[in-house]
Design a protein around this motif. Structure first.
Motif, PDB file in Angstrom:
ATOM      1  N   PHE A  75      54.771  -1.018 106.716  1.00 44.64           N
ATOM      2  CA  PHE A  75      54.620  -1.075 108.125  1.00 44.64           C
ATOM      3  C   PHE A  75      53.424  -1.356 108.519  1.00 44.64           C
ATOM      4  O   PHE A  75      52.427  -0.813 108.437  1.00 44.64           O
ATOM      5  CB  PHE A  75      55.098   0.399 108.672  1.00 44.64           C
ATOM      6  N   GLY A  83      56.305  -3.440 118.724  1.00 46.66           N
ATOM      7  CA  GLY A  83      57.611  -3.337 118.685  1.00 46.66           C
ATOM      8  C   GLY A  83      58.452  -2.613 117.750  1.00 46.66           C
ATOM      9  O   GLY A  83      59.602  -2.185 117.858  1.00 46.66           O
ATOM     10  N   VAL A 129      50.575  -7.110 111.826  1.00 45.34           N
ATOM     11  CA  VAL A 129      51.629  -8.328 111.473  1.00 45.34           C
ATOM     12  C   VAL A 129      52.010  -9.374 112.552  1.00 45.34           C
ATOM     13  O   VAL A 129      52.545 -10.009 112.350  1.00 45.34           O
ATOM     14  CB  VAL A 129      52.784  -7.825 110.765  1.00 45.34           C
ATOM     15  N   THR A 137      61.804   0.764 109.939  1.00 49.29           N
ATOM     16  CA  THR A 137      61.186  -0.512 109.682  1.00 49.29           C
ATOM     17  C   THR A 137      60.912  -0.553 108.452  1.00 49.29           C
ATOM     18  O   THR A 137      61.251  -1.737 107.756  1.00 49.29           O
ATOM     19  CB  THR A 137      60.385  -1.068 110.973  1.00 49.29           C
ATOM     20  N   ASP A 144      51.433  -5.749 117.391  1.00 47.78           N
ATOM     21  CA  ASP A 144      52.750  -5.617 117.977  1.00 47.78           C
ATOM     22  C   ASP A 144      53.218  -4.372 117.506  1.00 47.78           C
ATOM     23  O   ASP A 144      53.363  -3.848 116.585  1.00 47.78           O
ATOM     24  CB  ASP A 144      53.535  -6.580 117.080  1.00 47.78           C
TER      25      ASP A 144
HETATM   26  P1  AMP Z   1      62.280  -2.193 114.498  1.00 46.53           P
HETATM   27  O1  AMP Z   1      63.321  -2.892 115.336  1.00 46.53           O
HETATM   28  O2  AMP Z   1      61.821  -0.883 114.925  1.00 46.53           O
HETATM   29  O3  AMP Z   1      62.712  -2.351 112.970  1.00 46.53           O
HETATM   30  O4  AMP Z   1      61.155  -3.051 114.748  1.00 46.53           O
HETATM   31  C1  AMP Z   1      61.236  -4.379 114.421  1.00 46.53           C
HETATM   32  C2  AMP Z   1      60.001  -5.088 115.342  1.00 46.53           C
HETATM   33  O5  AMP Z   1      58.748  -4.551 114.907  1.00 46.53           O
HETATM   34  C3  AMP Z   1      59.842  -6.666 115.195  1.00 46.53           C
HETATM   35  O6  AMP Z   1      60.899  -7.103 116.269  1.00 46.53           O
HETATM   36  C4  AMP Z   1      58.585  -6.962 115.307  1.00 46.53           C
HETATM   37  O7  AMP Z   1      57.918  -6.716 116.800  1.00 46.53           O
HETATM   38  C5  AMP Z   1      57.923  -5.846 114.591  1.00 46.53           C
HETATM   39  N1  AMP Z   1      57.575  -5.870 113.407  1.00 46.53           N
HETATM   40  C6  AMP Z   1      58.272  -6.622 112.564  1.00 46.53           C
HETATM   41  N2  AMP Z   1      57.858  -6.591 111.168  1.00 46.53           N
HETATM   42  C7  AMP Z   1      56.882  -5.495 111.174  1.00 46.53           C
HETATM   43  C8  AMP Z   1      56.181  -4.677 110.083  1.00 46.53           C
HETATM   44  N3  AMP Z   1      56.356  -5.135 108.851  1.00 46.53           N
HETATM   45  N4  AMP Z   1      55.532  -3.622 110.571  1.00 46.53           N
HETATM   46  C9  AMP Z   1      55.178  -3.364 111.895  1.00 46.53           C
HETATM   47  N5  AMP Z   1      56.058  -3.850 112.723  1.00 46.53           N
HETATM   48  C10 AMP Z   1      56.943  -4.839 112.383  1.00 46.53           C
END
Ligand code: AMP
Ligand code: MG
Length: 362
Positions: A114, A175, A118, A302, A173
């Motif tokens: 996490f 998200g 990224v 995540t 980010d």
């Molecule tokens: P989630 O739906 O909570 O699993 O989060 C996915 C979202 O987190 C993606 O749409 C990105 O905005 C962000 N994201 C993607 N990969 C990562 C990661 N490795 N670490 C943290 N945030 C991420």
């Protein structure tokens, strides 16, 4: 006609008398429901209790306020200002300061899976603007050089204010954690408004506050990742009271190119959508335990998706040495198993006819 009016009046009187003298309504079962489109998803919140209506509208205000601060796509948000600052410190509010600090802790806890820095890689794949593409390997390698959450600085100025700084070329980010954080703040709000029970669905983040009006647990469906577009297509049901249940999976947002599917959860080790042996991860925890469990569940769901079955279960076992049943997992594997950790053995029911087999692990 006059007789008809007389009859109608009499009926209205009887009805209003029944309303006055009917059985008293339990205020804890008075309900208000709202839908909020925010943070890139449709959210549904049902609040109960005497102050259910004001609590529901305050919930909407809270979510909109957080979005205006944490969004990467709103130019004026704190996150956008931080991302545009070219490595210079930027004044931030307590929410963003807390989230950046928590995100760094979860990066370390998940051995880098996490990582909010990224962000440029997420954008290169087109997930930020919805303009999907497969980036070239050299482009990904150049972007990955900037991915390092440990470089994010948060400073308290001693008078209750905060500033934050990224390394030059970095952006963040939120998200993968912001909805869980919003769920944490909803817990505070439900306490403030003395909401006895509520159900909040913030995309894949569920907050089951209290119990249902009949005293039974809330029923939270775990979406069958093989049938992402079907409503009520569940792999199983969780029966929960006072809990967060946060789900991540590659089936939620993706695009296809050249017959291959590319989803939105990026492995910071490769720059590619995580090549996971899991199709979905749900992290469940007690929402009364402390004030950041929602954010933790969101970040960990995540990360565990990226890490895959073995590492996710190792992670879960490591954490079991902390407080008992600190959090629990429902993992759905590519090969058709639903793996449920011990603490949820009683609360999880596999959906009949889903085709999955159930494994309880300890
Ligand atoms: P989630 O739906 O909570 O699993 O989060 C996915 C979202 O987190 C993606 O749409 C990105 O905005 C962000 N994201 C993607 N990969 C990562 C990661 N490795 N670490 C943290 N945030 C991420
Ligand atoms: Mg998440």
């Amino acid at each position: 006609m006059r007789r008809f009016i007389g009859f109608t009046l009499a009926l209205a009187l009887i009805l209003s008398l029944t309303a006055c003298f009917g059985p008293p309504v339990d205020p804890d079962t008075v309900q208000e429901s709202i839908q909020v489109i925010a943070m890139d998803t449709a959210m549904f919140i049902s609040t109960y209790g005497k102050r259910s209506t004001s609590a529901a509208y305050a919930s909407e205000d809270l979510i909109r306020d957080l979005e205006s601060k944490l969004s990467r796509t709103e130019e004026e948000s704190e996150v956008s200002r931080l991302n545009a600052a070219g490595g210079q410190p930027v004044e931030v509010g307590p929410e963003l300061a807390a989230l950046l600090t928590a995100a760094e802790k979860y990066r370390a806890d998940t051995h880098g899976a996490f990582d909010i820095t990224v962000a440029p890689v997420v954008s290169a794949w087109g997930f930020t603007a919805g303009a999907f593409r497969v980036p070239a390997q050299e482009e990904l390698e150049a972007l990955l050089e900037k991915v390092d959450g440990s470089a994010v600085q948060v400073t308290e100025d001693g008078a209750g204010g905060y500033s934050a700084a990224l390394a030059p070329g970095q952006s963040v980010d939120l998200g993968g954690i912001a909805k869980g954080y919003a769920a944490d703040r909803l817990v505070d709000l439900f306490r403030e408004y003395q909401v006895p029970r509520a159900m909040a669905q913030l995309g894949g983040n569920v907050l089951a506050w209290g119990d249902r009006p009949d005293g039974t647990p809330w029923r939270v469906g775990v979406q069958d990742p093989a049938r992402p577009d079907e409503q009520n297509a569940f792999a199983g049901i969780l029966n929960l009271k006072n809990a967060f249940a946060v789900t991540s999976g590659g089936y939620q947002r993706y695009f296809e190119e050249g017959g291959k599917r590319y989803h939105h959860i990026i492995d910071p080790a490769t720059g590619y959508p995580a090549d996971s042996d899991l199709t979905s991860v749900t992290v469940v925890a007690d929402c009364t335990y402390d004030d950041c469990m929602g954010a933790l569940c969101d970040a960990f769901s995540t990360a565990f998706f990226i890490m895959g079955e073995k590492e996710a279960l190792d992670g879960w076992r490591e954490w079991q040495e902390g407080p008992p049943s600190f959090f629990d997992l429902v993992l759905i594997t590519e090969d058709g198993r639903v793996v449920v950790t011990q603490g949820l053995a009683e609360s999880f029911t596999l959906e009949e006819g889903s085709g999955y087999t159930l494994e309880i692990v300890s």
